[in-house]
Design a protein around this motif. Sequence first.
Motif, PDB file in Angstrom:
ATOM      1  N   ALA A 169       1.199   4.142  -5.999  1.00 36.59           N
ATOM      2  CA  ALA A 169       0.790   3.878  -4.617  1.00 36.59           C
ATOM      3  C   ALA A 169       0.097   2.528  -4.504  1.00 36.59           C
ATOM      4  CB  ALA A 169      -0.138   4.994  -4.128  1.00 36.59           C
ATOM      5  N   LEU A 170      -0.712   2.168  -5.494  1.00 38.06           N
ATOM      6  CA  LEU A 170      -1.407   0.883  -5.476  1.00 38.06           C
ATOM      7  C   LEU A 170      -0.427  -0.275  -5.603  1.00 38.06           C
ATOM      8  CD1 LEU A 170      -4.111  -0.630  -5.443  1.00 38.06           C
ATOM      9  CD2 LEU A 170      -4.167  -0.393  -7.928  1.00 38.06           C
ATOM     10  N   VAL A 171       0.550  -0.148  -6.513  1.00 42.38           N
ATOM     11  CA  VAL A 171       1.556  -1.199  -6.681  1.00 42.38           C
ATOM     12  C   VAL A 171       2.376  -1.352  -5.398  1.00 42.38           C
ATOM     13  CG1 VAL A 171       3.687  -1.780  -7.918  1.00 42.38           C
ATOM     14  CG2 VAL A 171       1.669  -1.025  -9.178  1.00 42.38           C
ATOM     15  N   ALA A 172       2.739  -0.242  -4.777  1.00 43.65           N
ATOM     16  CA  ALA A 172       3.498  -0.304  -3.523  1.00 43.65           C
ATOM     17  C   ALA A 172       2.684  -0.980  -2.435  1.00 43.65           C
ATOM     18  CB  ALA A 172       3.905   1.106  -3.096  1.00 43.65           C
ATOM     19  N   LYS A 173       1.412  -0.669  -2.362  1.00 43.52           N
ATOM     20  CA  LYS A 173       0.536  -1.265  -1.355  1.00 43.52           C
ATOM     21  C   LYS A 173       0.364  -2.763  -1.608  1.00 43.52           C
ATOM     22  CE  LYS A 173      -3.882  -0.307   0.829  1.00 43.52           C
ATOM     23  NZ  LYS A 173      -5.099   0.498   0.739  1.00 43.52           N
ATOM     24  N   LEU A 174       0.173  -3.131  -2.864  1.00 47.95           N
ATOM     25  CA  LEU A 174       0.030  -4.550  -3.198  1.00 47.95           C
ATOM     26  C   LEU A 174       1.324  -5.301  -2.961  1.00 47.95           C
ATOM     27  CD1 LEU A 174      -2.082  -4.352  -6.487  1.00 47.95           C
ATOM     28  CD2 LEU A 174      -2.824  -5.161  -4.255  1.00 47.95           C
ATOM     29  N   GLY A 175       2.446  -4.671  -3.320  1.00 41.70           N
ATOM     30  CA  GLY A 175       3.759  -5.297  -3.102  1.00 41.70           C
ATOM     31  C   GLY A 175       4.030  -5.526  -1.623  1.00 41.70           C
ATOM     32  N   LYS A 176       3.645  -4.567  -0.791  1.00 40.20           N
ATOM     33  CA  LYS A 176       3.852  -4.691   0.649  1.00 40.20           C
ATOM     34  C   LYS A 176       3.018  -5.846   1.220  1.00 40.20           C
ATOM     35  CE  LYS A 176       2.486  -1.576   3.873  1.00 40.20           C
ATOM     36  NZ  LYS A 176       2.436  -0.280   4.543  1.00 40.20           N
ATOM     37  N   ASN A 177       1.805  -5.994   0.720  1.00 42.36           N
ATOM     38  CA  ASN A 177       0.931  -7.059   1.203  1.00 42.36           C
ATOM     39  C   ASN A 177       1.287  -8.414   0.601  1.00 42.36           C
ATOM     40  OD1 ASN A 177      -0.534  -5.255   2.718  1.00 42.36           O
ATOM     41  ND2 ASN A 177      -2.065  -4.909   1.129  1.00 42.36           N
ATOM     42  N   PHE A 178       1.959  -8.417  -0.578  1.00 46.60           N
ATOM     43  CA  PHE A 178       2.260  -9.661  -1.274  1.00 46.60           C
ATOM     44  C   PHE A 178       3.477 -10.335  -0.676  1.00 46.60           C
ATOM     45  CE2 PHE A 178       4.009 -12.048  -4.906  1.00 46.60           C
ATOM     46  CZ  PHE A 178       2.952 -12.906  -5.111  1.00 46.60           C
ATOM     47  N   PHE A 179       4.493  -9.538  -0.316  1.00 49.38           N
ATOM     48  CA  PHE A 179       5.750 -10.124   0.177  1.00 49.38           C
ATOM     49  C   PHE A 179       5.743 -10.119   1.646  1.00 49.38           C
ATOM     50  CE2 PHE A 179       6.924  -8.366  -3.999  1.00 49.38           C
ATOM     51  CZ  PHE A 179       7.305  -9.525  -4.601  1.00 49.38           C
TER      52      PHE A 179
END
Length: 187
Positions: free
Chosen positions: A177-187
Amino acid sequence: MKLDLNRLAKRGFIRRDANIGLRGITWTHSYWGDVATGLITADMTAPHAGWFRIQVGNLDQRITLVSEERHFGGWQWYFICPVKNRRASVLWKPNGATRFCSRQTWGRQVAYQSQFNDITNRAHAGKARIKSRLIADLDPEEWDFPPKPKWMRWETYKRYEALYDHYEEILDYGCIALVAKLGKNFF
Protein backbone atom coordinates in the motif's frame (compact mmCIF):
# COMPACT_ATOMS: atom_id res chain seq x y z
CA MET A 1 2.70 6.38 38.39
CA LYS A 2 0.94 3.22 39.44
CA LEU A 3 0.44 1.17 42.58
CA ASP A 4 0.19 -2.55 41.90
CA LEU A 5 -0.98 -4.30 45.08
CA ASN A 6 0.32 -7.73 44.01
CA ARG A 7 3.75 -6.34 43.10
CA LEU A 8 3.92 -4.45 46.41
CA ALA A 9 3.20 -7.71 48.24
CA LYS A 10 5.82 -9.65 46.24
CA ARG A 11 8.46 -7.08 47.08
CA GLY A 12 7.58 -7.11 50.76
CA PHE A 13 6.17 -3.57 50.97
CA ILE A 14 2.91 -4.93 52.39
CA ARG A 15 2.00 -8.16 54.17
CA ARG A 16 -1.22 -9.85 55.12
CA ASP A 17 -1.84 -9.95 58.87
CA ALA A 18 0.71 -7.17 59.43
CA ASN A 19 0.91 -3.45 60.10
CA ILE A 20 3.74 -2.07 58.02
CA GLY A 21 5.50 1.05 59.23
CA LEU A 22 6.71 3.77 56.88
CA ARG A 23 8.55 2.40 53.87
CA GLY A 24 10.16 4.33 51.06
CA ILE A 25 9.00 3.73 47.48
CA THR A 26 10.49 4.96 44.21
CA TRP A 27 9.08 5.03 40.69
CA THR A 28 11.72 4.76 38.00
CA HIS A 29 11.76 5.03 34.23
CA SER A 30 14.26 3.16 32.08
CA TYR A 31 15.27 6.37 30.29
CA TRP A 32 14.73 9.18 32.82
CA GLY A 33 15.76 7.32 35.98
CA ASP A 34 13.92 8.15 39.22
CA VAL A 35 10.54 9.74 38.48
CA ALA A 36 9.16 10.13 42.01
CA THR A 37 9.75 8.97 45.56
CA GLY A 38 7.35 8.67 48.44
CA LEU A 39 6.39 6.88 51.62
CA ILE A 40 3.85 4.11 52.09
CA THR A 41 2.35 2.38 55.09
CA ALA A 42 -0.35 -0.25 55.33
CA ASP A 43 -2.43 -2.01 57.95
CA MET A 44 -3.74 -5.43 56.94
CA THR A 45 -4.14 -6.90 60.45
CA ALA A 46 -7.91 -7.33 60.15
CA PRO A 47 -8.86 -10.51 58.26
CA HIS A 48 -10.83 -8.89 55.44
CA ALA A 49 -10.27 -5.12 55.59
CA GLY A 50 -7.40 -2.71 55.93
CA TRP A 51 -5.94 0.52 54.67
CA PHE A 52 -3.01 1.75 52.63
CA ARG A 53 -1.49 5.22 52.86
CA ILE A 54 0.70 6.83 50.20
CA GLN A 55 2.59 10.11 50.58
CA VAL A 56 4.24 11.59 47.49
CA GLY A 57 5.06 15.30 47.42
CA ASN A 58 1.84 17.18 48.32
CA LEU A 59 -0.25 14.00 47.99
CA ASP A 60 -1.25 12.26 51.22
CA GLN A 61 -3.88 9.63 50.32
CA ARG A 62 -5.42 6.86 52.38
CA ILE A 63 -6.94 3.99 50.40
CA THR A 64 -9.25 1.28 51.73
CA LEU A 65 -8.20 -2.35 51.26
CA VAL A 66 -10.54 -5.34 51.17
CA SER A 67 -9.96 -9.04 50.68
CA GLU A 68 -12.14 -11.50 48.83
CA GLU A 69 -12.08 -15.26 49.03
CA ARG A 70 -10.52 -16.99 46.03
CA HIS A 71 -12.35 -19.80 44.29
CA PHE A 72 -9.70 -22.42 45.16
CA GLY A 73 -8.90 -21.15 48.64
CA GLY A 74 -7.03 -18.25 50.14
CA TRP A 75 -7.78 -14.55 49.95
CA GLN A 76 -7.05 -11.88 47.35
CA TRP A 77 -6.52 -8.28 48.50
CA TYR A 78 -7.77 -5.28 46.50
CA PHE A 79 -7.67 -1.50 46.66
CA ILE A 80 -11.05 0.24 46.69
CA CYS A 81 -10.98 3.01 44.08
CA PRO A 82 -11.80 6.30 45.82
CA VAL A 83 -13.88 7.51 42.84
CA LYS A 84 -15.57 4.43 41.39
CA ASN A 85 -15.82 2.61 44.75
CA ARG A 86 -14.89 -0.68 43.11
CA ARG A 87 -12.13 -3.22 43.64
CA ALA A 88 -8.85 -2.80 41.75
CA SER A 89 -5.47 -4.48 41.97
CA VAL A 90 -3.77 -1.50 40.36
CA LEU A 91 -4.29 2.21 40.98
CA TRP A 92 -2.93 4.90 38.66
CA LYS A 93 -1.93 8.55 39.04
CA PRO A 94 -1.37 10.22 35.67
CA ASN A 95 0.62 13.45 35.37
CA GLY A 96 -1.30 16.36 36.86
CA ALA A 97 -3.69 14.15 38.84
CA THR A 98 -4.24 14.78 42.54
CA ARG A 99 -4.75 11.15 43.62
CA PHE A 100 -4.46 7.49 42.71
CA CYS A 101 -7.59 5.92 41.18
CA SER A 102 -8.55 2.88 39.12
CA ARG A 103 -8.02 2.60 35.37
CA GLN A 104 -11.75 3.00 34.80
CA THR A 105 -11.60 6.44 36.43
CA TRP A 106 -8.79 7.69 34.19
CA GLY A 107 -9.89 6.09 30.93
CA ARG A 108 -7.34 6.44 28.12
CA GLN A 109 -5.00 8.55 30.22
CA VAL A 110 -3.53 5.32 31.61
CA ALA A 111 -4.03 2.97 28.66
CA TYR A 112 -1.38 0.44 27.70
CA GLN A 113 1.12 1.59 25.05
CA SER A 114 -0.09 -1.11 22.66
CA GLN A 115 -3.55 0.52 22.62
CA PHE A 116 -2.06 3.54 20.86
CA ASN A 117 -0.18 1.52 18.22
CA ASP A 118 -1.41 1.33 14.65
CA ILE A 119 -1.80 -2.01 12.89
CA THR A 120 1.78 -1.96 11.56
CA ASN A 121 3.36 -1.36 14.95
CA ARG A 122 1.17 -4.06 16.50
CA ALA A 123 2.32 -6.50 13.80
CA HIS A 124 6.00 -5.66 14.45
CA ALA A 125 5.48 -6.08 18.21
CA GLY A 126 3.64 -9.39 17.68
CA LYS A 127 6.44 -10.79 15.52
CA ALA A 128 9.05 -9.74 18.08
CA ARG A 129 7.05 -11.29 20.93
CA ILE A 130 6.71 -14.63 19.11
CA LYS A 131 10.38 -14.62 18.15
CA SER A 132 11.46 -13.95 21.75
CA ARG A 133 9.33 -16.87 23.01
CA LEU A 134 10.86 -19.28 20.51
CA ILE A 135 14.47 -18.10 20.38
CA ALA A 136 15.63 -19.03 23.92
CA ASP A 137 19.43 -18.80 23.70
CA LEU A 138 19.73 -18.68 19.89
CA ASP A 139 20.88 -15.62 17.94
CA PRO A 140 17.73 -13.66 16.94
CA GLU A 141 19.37 -12.23 13.80
CA GLU A 142 20.14 -15.73 12.54
CA TRP A 143 16.50 -16.74 12.14
CA ASP A 144 13.53 -15.26 10.33
CA PHE A 145 11.36 -17.75 12.18
CA PRO A 146 13.17 -19.88 14.79
CA PRO A 147 13.01 -23.68 14.93
CA LYS A 148 10.74 -25.42 17.42
CA PRO A 149 12.21 -25.53 20.92
CA LYS A 150 12.56 -29.06 22.36
CA TRP A 151 10.14 -28.36 25.20
CA MET A 152 7.33 -26.95 23.02
CA ARG A 153 4.43 -29.00 21.67
CA TRP A 154 4.01 -29.07 17.91
CA GLU A 155 0.46 -27.74 18.16
CA THR A 156 1.69 -24.66 20.02
CA TYR A 157 4.57 -24.16 17.58
CA LYS A 158 2.20 -24.37 14.58
CA ARG A 159 -0.10 -21.82 16.23
CA TYR A 160 2.85 -19.42 16.68
CA GLU A 161 3.89 -20.05 13.10
CA ALA A 162 0.41 -19.21 11.76
CA LEU A 163 0.24 -16.05 13.87
CA TYR A 164 3.73 -15.03 12.71
CA ASP A 165 2.65 -15.52 9.08
CA HIS A 166 -0.46 -13.41 9.76
CA TYR A 167 1.73 -10.56 11.06
CA GLU A 168 3.96 -10.93 7.98
CA GLU A 169 0.90 -10.59 5.70
CA ILE A 170 -0.15 -7.41 7.51
CA LEU A 171 3.33 -5.94 7.09
CA ASP A 172 3.54 -7.03 3.43
CA TYR A 173 0.16 -5.45 2.70
CA GLY A 174 1.32 -2.25 4.41
CA CYS A 175 4.46 -2.16 2.25
CA ILE A 176 2.46 -2.74 -0.95
CA ALA A 177 0.00 0.00 0.00
CA LEU A 178 2.87 2.39 0.78
CA VAL A 179 4.63 1.67 -2.53
CA ALA A 180 1.35 2.18 -4.41
CA LYS A 181 0.75 5.46 -2.61
CA LEU A 182 4.29 6.67 -3.27
CA GLY A 183 4.10 5.55 -6.90
CA LYS A 184 0.83 7.44 -7.38
CA ASN A 185 2.34 10.62 -5.94
CA PHE A 186 5.65 10.18 -7.82
CA PHE A 187 4.29 9.82 -11.35
